[in-house]
Design an enzyme around this catalytic site. Structure first.
Site, mmCIF file in Angstrom:
data_model
loop_
_atom_site.group_PDB
_atom_site.id
_atom_site.type_symbol
_atom_site.label_atom_id
_atom_site.label_comp_id
_atom_site.label_asym_id
_atom_site.label_seq_id
_atom_site.Cartn_x
_atom_site.Cartn_y
_atom_site.Cartn_z
ATOM 1 N N CYS A 48 52.439 -1.530 95.300
ATOM 2 C CA CYS A 48 52.425 -0.257 94.571
ATOM 3 C C CYS A 48 50.999 0.281 94.449
ATOM 4 O O CYS A 48 50.105 -0.404 93.947
ATOM 5 C CB CYS A 48 53.034 -0.470 93.180
ATOM 6 S SG CYS A 48 52.826 0.944 92.086
ATOM 7 N N HIS A 62 52.463 13.399 84.560
ATOM 8 C CA HIS A 62 51.440 14.378 84.944
ATOM 9 C C HIS A 62 51.056 15.198 83.719
ATOM 10 O O HIS A 62 51.938 15.660 82.974
ATOM 11 C CB HIS A 62 52.001 15.374 85.964
ATOM 12 C CG HIS A 62 52.341 14.809 87.297
ATOM 13 N ND1 HIS A 62 51.533 14.960 88.400
ATOM 14 C CD2 HIS A 62 53.413 14.107 87.723
ATOM 15 C CE1 HIS A 62 52.095 14.378 89.462
ATOM 16 N NE2 HIS A 62 53.251 13.859 89.068
ATOM 17 N N ASN A 70 58.184 13.522 87.352
ATOM 18 C CA ASN A 70 59.066 13.645 88.506
ATOM 19 C C ASN A 70 59.822 12.331 88.679
ATOM 20 O O ASN A 70 59.226 11.251 88.592
ATOM 21 C CB ASN A 70 58.250 13.945 89.764
ATOM 22 C CG ASN A 70 57.532 15.279 89.668
ATOM 23 O OD1 ASN A 70 58.046 16.226 89.080
ATOM 24 N ND2 ASN A 70 56.337 15.354 90.221
ATOM 25 N N GLY A 126 61.315 15.069 93.124
ATOM 26 C CA GLY A 126 60.014 15.261 93.762
ATOM 27 C C GLY A 126 59.054 14.098 93.548
ATOM 28 O O GLY A 126 57.845 14.258 93.700
ATOM 29 N N HIS A 128 54.915 7.652 86.052
ATOM 30 C CA HIS A 128 53.668 8.337 85.690
ATOM 31 C C HIS A 128 53.989 9.694 85.096
ATOM 32 O O HIS A 128 54.958 10.347 85.493
ATOM 33 C CB HIS A 128 52.738 8.474 86.893
ATOM 34 C CG HIS A 128 53.364 9.134 88.089
ATOM 35 N ND1 HIS A 128 54.185 8.453 88.976
ATOM 36 C CD2 HIS A 128 53.309 10.410 88.533
ATOM 37 C CE1 HIS A 128 54.582 9.285 89.917
ATOM 38 N NE2 HIS A 128 54.078 10.486 89.668
ATOM 39 N N HIS A 154 55.876 4.416 90.673
ATOM 40 C CA HIS A 154 55.403 3.726 89.456
ATOM 41 C C HIS A 154 55.389 4.832 88.409
ATOM 42 O O HIS A 154 54.673 5.836 88.580
ATOM 43 C CB HIS A 154 54.005 3.136 89.693
ATOM 44 C CG HIS A 154 53.409 2.423 88.511
ATOM 45 N ND1 HIS A 154 52.929 1.132 88.582
ATOM 46 C CD2 HIS A 154 53.202 2.834 87.226
ATOM 47 C CE1 HIS A 154 52.452 0.768 87.389
ATOM 48 N NE2 HIS A 154 52.599 1.795 86.558
ATOM 49 N N CYS A 195 49.754 0.347 90.801
ATOM 50 C CA CYS A 195 49.384 -1.006 90.346
ATOM 51 C C CYS A 195 48.002 -1.368 90.891
ATOM 52 O O CYS A 195 47.191 -1.979 90.188
ATOM 53 C CB CYS A 195 50.418 -2.032 90.764
ATOM 54 S SG CYS A 195 51.926 -2.030 89.756
HETATM 55 P P1 5GP Z 1 54.724 12.380 92.100
HETATM 56 O O1 5GP Z 1 55.058 13.359 93.176
HETATM 57 O O2 5GP Z 1 55.144 10.978 92.465
HETATM 58 O O3 5GP Z 1 55.197 12.792 90.738
HETATM 59 O O4 5GP Z 1 53.149 12.417 91.964
HETATM 60 C C1 5GP Z 1 52.295 11.493 92.534
HETATM 61 C C2 5GP Z 1 50.898 12.022 92.327
HETATM 62 O O5 5GP Z 1 49.991 10.983 92.599
HETATM 63 C C3 5GP Z 1 50.537 13.199 93.236
HETATM 64 O O6 5GP Z 1 50.185 14.321 92.437
HETATM 65 C C4 5GP Z 1 49.381 12.674 94.055
HETATM 66 O O7 5GP Z 1 48.378 13.645 94.272
HETATM 67 C C5 5GP Z 1 48.866 11.513 93.237
HETATM 68 N N1 5GP Z 1 48.300 10.447 94.020
HETATM 69 C C6 5GP Z 1 48.860 9.838 95.101
HETATM 70 N N2 5GP Z 1 48.053 8.877 95.566
HETATM 71 C C7 5GP Z 1 46.971 8.852 94.749
HETATM 72 C C8 5GP Z 1 45.779 8.062 94.747
HETATM 73 O O8 5GP Z 1 45.547 7.177 95.559
HETATM 74 N N3 5GP Z 1 44.882 8.331 93.747
HETATM 75 C C9 5GP Z 1 45.094 9.290 92.816
HETATM 76 N N4 5GP Z 1 44.131 9.471 91.889
HETATM 77 N N5 5GP Z 1 46.205 10.069 92.806
HETATM 78 C C10 5GP Z 1 47.131 9.844 93.764
HETATM 79 ZN ZN ZN Z 2 53.185 -0.180 90.111
#
Ligand code: 5GP
Ligand code: ZN
Length: 118
Positions: A6, A107, A92, A98, A105, A103, A9
């Site tokens: 992950c 936003h 999301n 989306g 999270h 993991h 992680c």
């Molecule tokens: P999701 O679409 O899963 O809700 O959002 C994942 C978010 O993680 C995206 O906005 C993307 O830009 C961010 N993200 C993905 N990989 C990384 C990374 O390696 N470092 C950071 N700081 N953000 C990441």
């Molecule tokens: Zn994780």
């Protein structure tokens, strides 16, 4: 507890660098690598929970702490005060939601408009 495959992680463990915004024993927050707004950071529980779909009563304490940290972090990171400022809080979940990183999270997006997302 932690998933070796992950990416979040690995960020929590410091194996992948990030711009850390906050850390305590249960939570980690860092700037989104591809910001959709002038302020855009992610807040995660350190424990690996894949998404909101796996959340149950056992997670209530950590998620309660996570949500209640957001107002102070948002202001610290440059969001303008409510109500003329404010911010968007998004989780999301799954493909239709989306979600790209599996993991859990949260936003937090704010700052002056226009943003990259509407
Ligand atoms: P999701 O679409 O899963 O809700 O959002 C994942 C978010 O993680 C995206 O906005 C993307 O830009 C961010 N993200 C993905 N990989 C990384 C990374 O390696 N470092 C950071 N700081 N953000 C990441
Ligand atoms: Zn994780």
């Amino acid at each position: 507890m932690h998933d070796p495959n992950c990416i979040f992680c690995k960020i929590i463990a410091g194996d992948i660098p990030s711009q850390k915004v906050y850390e305590d024993e249960e939570l980690f927050a860092f700037r989104d690598i591809r910001p959709a707004a002038p302020v855009h950071f992610l807040v995660v529980p350190k424990v690996h929970v894949p998404s909101m779909a796996q959340v149950s009563a056992e997670h209530a304490p950590v998620l309660g702490r996570l949500m209640t940290k957001i107002p102070a972090l948002a202001l610290e990171q440059g969001c303008n005060p409510y109500p003329d400022g404010g911010y968007r809080v998004v989780v999301n979940t799954g493909v239709d939601g989306g979600q790209e990183v599996h993991h859990l999270h949260v936003h937090v997006m704010g700052g002056p408009r226009p943003w990259r997302v509407g």
